[in-house]
Design a protein around this motif. Structure first.
Motif, mmCIF file in Angstrom:
data_model
loop_
_atom_site.group_PDB
_atom_site.id
_atom_site.type_symbol
_atom_site.label_atom_id
_atom_site.label_comp_id
_atom_site.label_asym_id
_atom_site.label_seq_id
_atom_site.Cartn_x
_atom_site.Cartn_y
_atom_site.Cartn_z
ATOM 1 N N GLU A 1 -15.924 -14.816 -20.828
ATOM 2 C CA GLU A 1 -16.535 -15.981 -21.472
ATOM 3 C C GLU A 1 -15.523 -17.116 -21.497
ATOM 4 O OE1 GLU A 1 -18.195 -14.817 -25.215
ATOM 5 O OE2 GLU A 1 -19.713 -13.548 -24.270
ATOM 6 N N ILE A 2 -16.018 -18.314 -21.374
ATOM 7 C CA ILE A 2 -15.147 -19.462 -21.131
ATOM 8 C C ILE A 2 -14.195 -19.743 -22.286
ATOM 9 C CG2 ILE A 2 -16.711 -21.232 -22.029
ATOM 10 C CD1 ILE A 2 -15.846 -22.873 -19.454
ATOM 11 N N ASN A 3 -14.508 -19.270 -23.479
ATOM 12 C CA ASN A 3 -13.589 -19.478 -24.604
ATOM 13 C C ASN A 3 -12.584 -18.344 -24.750
ATOM 14 O OD1 ASN A 3 -15.384 -17.553 -25.448
ATOM 15 N ND2 ASN A 3 -15.681 -18.402 -27.503
ATOM 16 N N ALA A 4 -12.591 -17.362 -23.815
ATOM 17 C CA ALA A 4 -11.666 -16.235 -23.902
ATOM 18 C C ALA A 4 -10.232 -16.593 -23.517
ATOM 19 C CB ALA A 4 -12.170 -15.068 -23.047
ATOM 20 N N PRO A 5 -10.009 -17.414 -22.477
ATOM 21 C CA PRO A 5 -8.619 -17.758 -22.132
ATOM 22 C C PRO A 5 -7.967 -18.614 -23.218
ATOM 23 C CG PRO A 5 -10.131 -18.258 -20.308
ATOM 24 C CD PRO A 5 -10.972 -18.002 -21.521
ATOM 25 N N LYS B 1 -27.441 -23.358 -28.918
ATOM 26 C CA LYS B 1 -26.272 -23.834 -29.663
ATOM 27 C C LYS B 1 -24.986 -23.154 -29.177
ATOM 28 C CE LYS B 1 -24.506 -24.060 -34.422
ATOM 29 N NZ LYS B 1 -24.801 -23.728 -35.840
ATOM 30 N N ARG B 2 -25.099 -21.890 -28.805
ATOM 31 C CA ARG B 2 -23.920 -21.094 -28.433
ATOM 32 C C ARG B 2 -23.633 -21.081 -26.931
ATOM 33 N NH1 ARG B 2 -20.638 -18.264 -29.113
ATOM 34 N NH2 ARG B 2 -21.142 -16.069 -29.471
ATOM 35 N N LYS B 3 -24.568 -21.592 -26.124
ATOM 36 C CA LYS B 3 -24.495 -21.372 -24.681
ATOM 37 C C LYS B 3 -23.185 -21.834 -24.059
ATOM 38 C CE LYS B 3 -26.843 -22.074 -20.282
ATOM 39 N NZ LYS B 3 -25.576 -22.421 -19.604
ATOM 40 N N SER B 4 -22.670 -22.972 -24.475
ATOM 41 C CA SER B 4 -21.444 -23.492 -23.869
ATOM 42 C C SER B 4 -20.264 -22.550 -24.083
ATOM 43 C CB SER B 4 -21.112 -24.873 -24.442
ATOM 44 O OG SER B 4 -20.869 -24.786 -25.835
ATOM 45 N N GLN B 5 -20.336 -21.697 -25.122
ATOM 46 C CA GLN B 5 -19.280 -20.717 -25.377
ATOM 47 C C GLN B 5 -19.554 -19.391 -24.678
ATOM 48 O OE1 GLN B 5 -20.025 -21.024 -29.639
ATOM 49 N NE2 GLN B 5 -17.954 -21.810 -29.931
ATOM 50 N N LEU B 6 -20.793 -19.189 -24.242
ATOM 51 C CA LEU B 6 -21.190 -17.913 -23.653
ATOM 52 C C LEU B 6 -21.125 -17.910 -22.132
ATOM 53 C CD1 LEU B 6 -24.304 -17.303 -25.923
ATOM 54 C CD2 LEU B 6 -22.091 -16.155 -26.107
ATOM 55 N N ASP B 7 -21.093 -19.108 -21.522
ATOM 56 C CA ASP B 7 -20.943 -19.181 -20.075
ATOM 57 C C ASP B 7 -19.645 -18.479 -19.675
ATOM 58 O OD1 ASP B 7 -23.272 -20.617 -19.886
ATOM 59 O OD2 ASP B 7 -22.273 -22.563 -19.812
#
Length: 246
Positions: free
Chosen positions: A169-173, A111-117
């Protein structure tokens, strides 16, 4: 008045502490710790684990004799039983998590993977669109390297690294930059785009897919437990009156 605390020559009674806990917003945390202690009350440690945690505690606090341990306990107002519960709490909590949350880890990770890449990307940000456009074509036409132009023109801290950022992580920027990166291929240079007050040029350098290794499994386990205990705290904790003295 029963004094339980002295700070900088100011003494506090047990009655004084409740308003202070409320003032410093520590009551919810205290309530949660009480709930956790109840949850793990029946979780046991082996004799070896008890001995190991006590030895580690003594080493960390430079307690080399029973007399020093007793002196420490007296200063803290704690019994040996309370100390043992305190120093084994983390271990007992981890055992509780394993029993109650471990079977949900895989699904939570998916469930979280797309945010953890994670991504590594290069960034140039300037204020003027015409400068961004010029820099973009100079990079695209191989007149200059991205790194050199970032160091000379970029107006953020990324200039110090030649525009290179990450892995993050991809949601960091910034959300718009994250959205751009999510649709890129490594090596792809993105034309200038407005992000807030800046005009940015972005190039995705590398895309690192998250893996459910041991550290990630622990992170997912912690997330699941924290979500669950926060919900339990909301359901089971009530502050019956305002603990503020007049």
């Amino acid at each position: 008045m029963s004094v339980v605390l002295e700070v900088d020559n100011q003494v506090y009674s047990a009655e004084d502490l409740v308003p202070l806990l409320s003032q410093y917003q520590m009551l919810p945390k205290l309530a949660q710790e009480i709930l956790i202690d109840r949850l793990i009350a029946e979780v046991e440690c082996t004799e070896e684990e008890n001995t190991s945690t006590l030895n580690q505690f003594c080493q960390q606090n430079q307690l080399t004799s029973d007399e020093q341990v007793e002196d420490w306990l007296n200063k803290q107002g704690m019994s040996r039983e309370q100390l043992q519960k305190l120093i084994t709490k983390r271990l007992r909590l981890e055992k509780f998590k394993q029993v109650n949350c471990n079977d949900q880890v895989d699904a939570h990770f998916i469930k979280r993977k797309s945010q953890l890449d994670r991504v590594v990307y290069s960034l140039i940000r300037v204020e003027r669109p015409e400068i961004a456009q010029e820099l973009y074509f100079r990079i695209k036409d191989d007149e200059n390297t991205f790194s050199a132009l970032a160091m000379e023109y970029s107006q953020g801290t990324e200039a110090q690294t030649g525009g290179l950022i990450g892995p993050v992580e991809i949601n960091a920027p910034h959300p718009k930059i994250a959205q751009i990166l999510a649709t890129c291929q490594p090596g792809q240079l993105i034309p200038p785009a407005r992000v807030g007050e800046w005009i940015v040029i972005v190039r995705l350098e590398n895309y690192l897919s998250a893996k459910l290794d041991s550290p990630m499994r622990q992170r997912m386990l912690d997330e699941l437990f924290n979500q669950w205990i926060n919900e339990v705290t909301k359901q089971k904790v009530s502050f019956l009156s305002s603990p503020v003295t007049s």
